[in-house]
Write a protein that holds these residues in place. Structure first.
Motif, PDB file in Angstrom:
ATOM      1  N   ILE A   1      14.874 -14.584  11.422  1.00  0.00           N
ATOM      2  CA  ILE A   1      14.276 -13.639  11.861  1.00  0.00           C
ATOM      3  C   ILE A   1      14.892 -12.995  13.143  1.00  0.00           C
ATOM      4  O   ILE A   1      15.531 -13.649  14.057  1.00  0.00           O
ATOM      5  CB  ILE A   1      12.856 -14.006  12.371  1.00  0.00           C
ATOM      6  N   PRO A   2      15.077 -11.496  13.084  1.00  0.00           N
ATOM      7  CA  PRO A   2      15.840 -11.072  14.299  1.00  0.00           C
ATOM      8  C   PRO A   2      15.096 -11.365  15.623  1.00  0.00           C
ATOM      9  O   PRO A   2      13.658 -11.333  15.406  1.00  0.00           O
ATOM     10  CB  PRO A   2      15.760  -9.485  13.811  1.00  0.00           C
ATOM     11  N   CYS A   3      15.566 -11.528  16.593  1.00  0.00           N
ATOM     12  CA  CYS A   3      15.032 -11.866  17.826  1.00  0.00           C
ATOM     13  C   CYS A   3      15.562 -10.934  18.892  1.00  0.00           C
ATOM     14  O   CYS A   3      16.559 -10.856  19.223  1.00  0.00           O
ATOM     15  CB  CYS A   3      15.437 -13.301  18.179  1.00  0.00           C
ATOM     16  N   ILE A   4      14.545 -10.261  19.584  1.00  0.00           N
ATOM     17  CA  ILE A   4      14.827  -9.400  20.708  1.00  0.00           C
ATOM     18  C   ILE A   4      14.504 -10.229  22.038  1.00  0.00           C
ATOM     19  O   ILE A   4      13.659 -10.871  22.009  1.00  0.00           O
ATOM     20  CB  ILE A   4      13.811  -8.277  20.753  1.00  0.00           C
ATOM     21  N   GLY A   5      15.817 -10.398  22.821  1.00  0.00           N
ATOM     22  CA  GLY A   5      15.489 -11.224  24.142  1.00  0.00           C
ATOM     23  C   GLY A   5      15.139 -10.337  25.201  1.00  0.00           C
ATOM     24  O   GLY A   5      15.596  -9.181  25.350  1.00  0.00           O
ATOM     25  N   LEU A   6      14.091 -10.892  26.136  1.00  0.00           N
ATOM     26  CA  LEU A   6      13.826 -10.442  27.258  1.00  0.00           C
ATOM     27  C   LEU A   6      14.481 -11.242  28.461  1.00  0.00           C
ATOM     28  O   LEU A   6      14.283 -12.549  28.585  1.00  0.00           O
ATOM     29  CB  LEU A   6      12.354 -10.187  27.502  1.00  0.00           C
ATOM     30  N   THR A   7      14.865 -10.543  29.365  1.00  0.00           N
ATOM     31  CA  THR A   7      15.617 -11.394  30.807  1.00  0.00           C
ATOM     32  C   THR A   7      14.489 -11.868  31.603  1.00  0.00           C
ATOM     33  O   THR A   7      14.941 -12.468  32.618  1.00  0.00           O
ATOM     34  CB  THR A   7      16.782 -10.515  31.278  1.00  0.00           C
ATOM     35  N   CYS A   8      13.215 -11.191  31.615  1.00  0.00           N
ATOM     36  CA  CYS A   8      12.216 -11.348  32.686  1.00  0.00           C
ATOM     37  C   CYS A   8      11.857 -12.844  32.698  1.00  0.00           C
ATOM     38  O   CYS A   8      11.158 -13.337  33.719  1.00  0.00           O
ATOM     39  CB  CYS A   8      10.884 -10.540  32.384  1.00  0.00           C
ATOM     40  N   GLY A   9      12.349 -13.646  31.820  1.00  0.00           N
ATOM     41  CA  GLY A   9      12.014 -15.323  31.935  1.00  0.00           C
ATOM     42  C   GLY A   9      13.045 -15.904  32.828  1.00  0.00           C
ATOM     43  O   GLY A   9      13.013 -17.074  33.059  1.00  0.00           O
ATOM     44  N   GLY A  10      14.069 -15.181  33.166  1.00  0.00           N
ATOM     45  CA  GLY A  10      15.082 -15.663  34.191  1.00  0.00           C
ATOM     46  C   GLY A  10      16.491 -16.292  33.420  1.00  0.00           C
ATOM     47  O   GLY A  10      17.487 -16.663  33.898  1.00  0.00           O
ATOM     48  N   THR A  11      16.334 -15.940  31.904  1.00  0.00           N
ATOM     49  CA  THR A  11      17.816 -16.187  31.439  1.00  0.00           C
ATOM     50  C   THR A  11      18.687 -14.781  31.307  1.00  0.00           C
ATOM     51  O   THR A  11      18.013 -13.834  30.895  1.00  0.00           O
ATOM     52  CB  THR A  11      17.269 -16.545  29.878  1.00  0.00           C
ATOM     53  N   SER A  12      19.863 -14.917  31.249  1.00  0.00           N
ATOM     54  CA  SER A  12      20.573 -13.650  31.458  1.00  0.00           C
ATOM     55  C   SER A  12      20.827 -13.123  30.113  1.00  0.00           C
ATOM     56  O   SER A  12      20.570 -13.664  29.002  1.00  0.00           O
ATOM     57  CB  SER A  12      22.016 -14.086  31.850  1.00  0.00           C
ATOM     58  N   ARG A  13      21.250 -12.041  30.341  1.00  0.00           N
ATOM     59  CA  ARG A  13      21.595 -10.909  29.144  1.00  0.00           C
ATOM     60  C   ARG A  13      22.354 -11.588  28.096  1.00  0.00           C
ATOM     61  O   ARG A  13      22.572 -11.670  26.913  1.00  0.00           O
ATOM     62  CB  ARG A  13      21.767  -9.678  29.691  1.00  0.00           C
ATOM     63  N   ALA A  14      23.573 -12.107  28.950  1.00  0.00           N
ATOM     64  CA  ALA A  14      24.965 -13.095  28.284  1.00  0.00           C
ATOM     65  C   ALA A  14      24.370 -14.026  27.471  1.00  0.00           C
ATOM     66  O   ALA A  14      24.788 -14.286  26.397  1.00  0.00           O
ATOM     67  CB  ALA A  14      25.767 -13.178  29.186  1.00  0.00           C
TER      68      ALA A  14
END
Length: 225
Positions: free
Chosen positions: A182-195
């Motif tokens: 499943i494609p997953c879109i990540g959001l950095t608002c939980g404190g995990t970095s974009r990288a």
């Protein structure tokens, strides 16, 4: 539930739609310190998104005496519950849910929170009129990064892995989605970095629900038909 031809978006809730990641971090830190386990908050934060069983293995080691695990969970839960009256959605999270529903997509909360915690999260969102289905920890035998909660979300909503996108905020969310392709879109608002999110395999990364909403027409969600 029989499957149909509709598409949908599965959403993690803690740290993705509601601003709770650091509340969980502090609650676990206090519970662990009280039990004589002074684990640094930075290590705890990076484990948020796992189920509590895997989180304790990760922080305290898999060979430990597990007899106190239940007490640790109770202490965490009691401290976290104190924050419930102050829970708030992340920027434009509710607008994002409504925009997805307006596109004819099923909106599914693929949450691993306990049922009573999920009720508090849903109250903070106040968007039940556009939420099609919601899961809780009772629906999964194994916690993330195992994909069980996503399997439950698909089964309960009647959707298939080929016709959904998952939105989450942790590398554990990305890992769980990856096990089902499943494609997953990540959001950095939980404190995990974009990288970190991109490195774990996220299809795209945005700052928060509002940023994803602004880019909705160009996102993987727009490809759902």
């Amino acid at each position: 539930m029989p499957t149909d031809n509709r598409c949908g978006v599965l959403f993690d809730v803690d740290g993705t739609l509601v601003d709770t990641t650091y509340l969980h971090t502090v609650s676990w830190w206090e519970a662990l310190c009280q039990a004589g386990h002074p684990v640094p908050m930075a290590r705890i934060h990076r484990a948020i998104g796992m189920g509590s069983d895997k989180l304790l293995d990760h922080l305290l080691g898999p060979e430990r005496d597990r007899s106190a695990d239940g007490k640790l969970r109770e202490e965490h839960d009691a401290r976290y519950a104190g924050y419930w009256p102050r829970l708030v959605p992340l920027p434009r999270a509710v607008e994002l849910l409504r925009a997805c529903a307006a596109r004819g997509l099923r909106v599914v909360l693929a949450s691993s929170a306990a049922e009573h915690e999920l009720a508090a999260l849903r109250a903070a969102l106040d968007a039940d009129d556009v939420i099609d289905t919601a899961t809780s920890s009772a629906d999964a035998r194994r916690s993330k990064p195992a994909p069980d909660i996503l399997v439950a979300a698909l089964e309960q909503s009647g959707l298939t892995a080929e016709r959904v996108v998952f939105v989450g905020d942790s590398v554990w969310d990305v890992a769980a989605a990856g096990k089902l392709d499943i494609p997953c879109i990540g959001l950095t608002c939980g404190g995990t970095s974009r990288a970190e999110l991109a490195g774990a395999g996220a299809a795209a990364v945005y700052d928060d629900p509002g940023a994803l909403l602004d880019a909705l027409g160009e996102s993987a969600i727009a490809a759902l038909r």
